[in-house]
Enzyme design. Structure first.
Site, PDB file in Angstrom:
ATOM      1  CB  CYS A  31      12.138  10.048   8.580  1.00 53.07           C
ATOM      2  SG  CYS A  31      13.268   8.982   7.676  1.00 53.07           S
TER       3      CYS A  31
ATOM      4  N   GLY B   7       6.086   5.675   8.329  1.00 57.77           N
ATOM      5  CA  GLY B   7       5.246   6.866   8.274  1.00 57.77           C
ATOM      6  C   GLY B   7       5.248   7.607   9.588  1.00 57.77           C
TER       7      GLY B   7
ATOM      8  CE  LYS C 173      -2.877   3.229   1.611  1.00 58.28           C
ATOM      9  NZ  LYS C 173      -2.107   4.331   1.006  1.00 58.28           N
TER      10      LYS C 173
ATOM     11  CD  GLU D 205       8.678  13.705  11.518  1.00 57.65           C
ATOM     12  OE1 GLU D 205       7.544  13.207  11.623  1.00 57.65           O
ATOM     13  OE2 GLU D 205       9.628  13.137  10.970  1.00 57.65           O
TER      14      GLU D 205
ATOM     15  CB  THR E 251       0.029   6.659  10.832  1.00 60.61           C
ATOM     16  OG1 THR E 251      -0.151   8.014  10.440  1.00 60.61           O
ATOM     17  CG2 THR E 251      -0.800   5.754   9.962  1.00 60.61           C
ATOM     18  N   GLY E 252       1.541   5.219  13.201  1.00 61.79           N
ATOM     19  CA  GLY E 252       2.199   4.016  13.731  1.00 61.79           C
ATOM     20  C   GLY E 252       1.519   3.535  15.011  1.00 61.79           C
TER      21      GLY E 252
ATOM     22  CD  GLU F 140      12.392   1.398  10.449  1.00 63.53           C
ATOM     23  OE1 GLU F 140      13.108   2.411  10.567  1.00 63.53           O
ATOM     24  OE2 GLU F 140      12.646   0.324  11.020  1.00 63.53           O
TER      25      GLU F 140
END
Ligand code: NAP
Length: 485
Positions: free
Chosen positions: A284, A227, A173, A384, A231-232, A249
């Site tokens: 990142c 991501g 995805k 971030e 979301t993680g 990650e």
């Protein structure tokens, strides 16, 4: 504008789509790609096909076949670097030179993993005269690879290549914003190699529906996600009812420590590239916190101001541009919000120049900025931002440098610039991050593991550990005591 179909391998079922979403060019707002919108039903069918392919083909057992397929894929990617890089710039906005590097560097990553496909091995143990054990290394099963838009080719291949090398099937995805270029890369694997039908399935559509459907699906054995941290966290929570393995990650707020004896001719251009011009700071590992030894703060800031003033901002397809637009409108608005906050809460040290007047109004262009004197609890210093926004802090001595470097919930990457090997060693060992670069930045190699400490992630990608993430071990014990009597 390019309308995409979902690639399938020879013998695979061609999926007919009645619903699409559009991707716009971040440099001017034009629609560049139209992508099939897949949903829960597609995910379900793909999982069944992948499970069937794992049981019905030699894929999981035949490292020679996997290596052959991956080498074919690498060759096809190498032949198509230029058109794929162009599509990458059209969807992501990054400079065409960076896009070309991104695509071409993945040829070597696939070849490295093709080599590993023939070396997936376990161990054996003699456990006494009558007992023998084998620790076999087996694939996890069906993997969901979910990737972001900032380095979409790299990050998809970083997870998919070892997953395939280890003998797994995968649903892939890509981020919606860069789904077209991701399908271009997957088409080469699915339609131009000898991969058995059903082993790999592209899944395009929104993260909240198609992505979520993979996370909760009982037929998926592992999620390899790259991501945002939030979301993680959601993925980890939603994967827990089926107790799936997750490799995450995630984001960072990485420090670059510049000591008084550093070579500033090297440190300043490296910093400018890593936080401003590479992917316009949307990377990142970007060193978004500059920690500079107080005695050289003025000199470093003076050089930084000069360097930022010369950055040419423009369309990534224009080879004269040195910094492209931000990839999404959301990211553009977020960066502007943080820039306003920087003006309010701190002091602008460098950047913030007016943008060239000829840039398209619908382009997501922003000016790079560097701020100092922010309050310690400022969200500019904590969150971030994922854009060309730098925070500067001064330190005195190694202990303060280390304390400031570690004063974050993240732990993805970091750097130390010094000519003193003892300082470099001491600071590198004390920083809590998965990567420390010394007198350099953003260097990645397929052989070397990367990943996050603290809230920057779980698990390691690349290298041998990256291959092993996609395997599980099985202990088989032979009892050879002869039957009694
Ligand atoms: P994101 O919003 O978390 O999206 C990443 C992927 O997850 C996309 O494919 C997205 O699909 C999908 N997704 C969203 N919600 C989901 C859900 N509930 N279930 C399953 N999938 C879901 O991240 P991004 O904005 O694309 O990327 C930027 C972030 O990635 C930054 O935080 C950056 O630091 C991080 N990053 C980390 C690394 C690393 O190696 N540590 C590397 C690069 C980037 P849609 O696109 O359809 O929403």
């Amino acid at each position: 504008m390019k309308t995409y179909k979902i690639p399938v391998c020879n013998g695979g079922e061609n999926i007919v789509h009645d619903s699409y979403f559009d991707i716009t060019n971040p440099a001017n707002g034009d629609i560049v790609s139209r992508i099939p919108k897949m949903t829960e039903g597609h995910v379900d069918r793909a999982v069944s096909a992948a499970t069937g392919a794992m049981a019905g083909t030699d894929w999981a057992h035949d490292g020679v076949l996997r290596a052959k397929v991956m080498l074919q894929w690498a060759d096809k990617l190498e032949e198509n670097i230029a058109p794929i890089a162009r599509q990458l710039t059209l969807e992501n906005g990054k400079l065409i030179g960076e896009a070309t590097y991104e695509v071409s560097s993945q040829v070597g990553v696939i070849r490295y993993n093709a080599g590993l496909a023939r070396t997936v091995s376990g161990r054996s143990h003699s456990l006494g005269r009558d007992s023998f054990a084998v620790v076999a290394r087996e694939p996890m099963g069906v993997i969901a690879v979910i990737s972001p838009w900032n380095w979409p080719v790299t990050l998809m291949i970083r997870d998919l290549a070892p997953a395939l090398a280890a003998g797994n099937a995968a649903l892939v995805k890509p981020a919606s914003q860069t789904a077209g270029v991701s399908l271009d890369v997957l088409r080469l694997l699915l339609e131009e190699t000898d991969i058995p039908p059903g082993i790999v399935h592209p899944i395009t559509g929104s993260g909240r529906s198609a992505g979520q459907a993979m996370v909760v699906h009982p037929g998926i054995d592992m999620i390899a996600f790259t991501g945002d941290c939030s979301t993680g966290r959601n993925i980890m929570r939603d994967a827990s009812p089926t107790l799936k393995k997750v490799a995450l990650e995630l984001g960072g707020k990485s420090p670059m420590v510049v000591c008084a004896d550093a070579d500033l001719d090297k440190a300043v251009p490296t910093l400018v590239s890593a936080i401003f011009t590479t992917t316009s700071g949307q990377i990142c590992t970007a060193p978004s916190r500059l920690l500079v030894e107080r005695s050289i703060e003025d000199e470093l800031c003076r050089r930084l101001k000069e360097a930022i003033a010369t950055i040419r901002i423009g369309d990534g397809l224009d080879r004269a541009s040195q910094m492209g637009p931000l990839t999404t409108r959301d990211q553009y608005e977020k960066v502007l919000k943080f820039t306003e906050m920087g003006h309010r809460e701190g002091h602008l040290v460098a950047g913030g120049e007016p943008l060239p007047e000829d840039l398209p109004a619908k382009g997501n262009f922003v000016a790079p900025v560097a701020f100092a004197n922010l309050p310690n609890d400022s969200s500019l210093d904590r969150e971030e931002i994922f854009g060309p926004v730098l925070i500067i802090k001064a330190f005195e001595g190694d202990d303060e440098a280390i304390a400031l470097a570690n004063d974050t919930e993240f732990g993805l990457a970091s750097a130390v610039f010094t000519e003193n090997v003892h300082r470099a060693w001491r600071i590198s060992r004390a920083i809590k991050a998965g990567t420390v670069w010394v007198n350099t930045y953003n260097r990645f190699y397929p052989e070397v593991e990367v990943g996050g400490y603290k809230q920057s992630g779980i698990g390691r990608m690349a290298g041998l550990d990256g291959l092993h993430e996609f395997t599980q071990t099985k202990f088989i014990n032979f009892d050879s005591i002869p039957p009694q009597g």
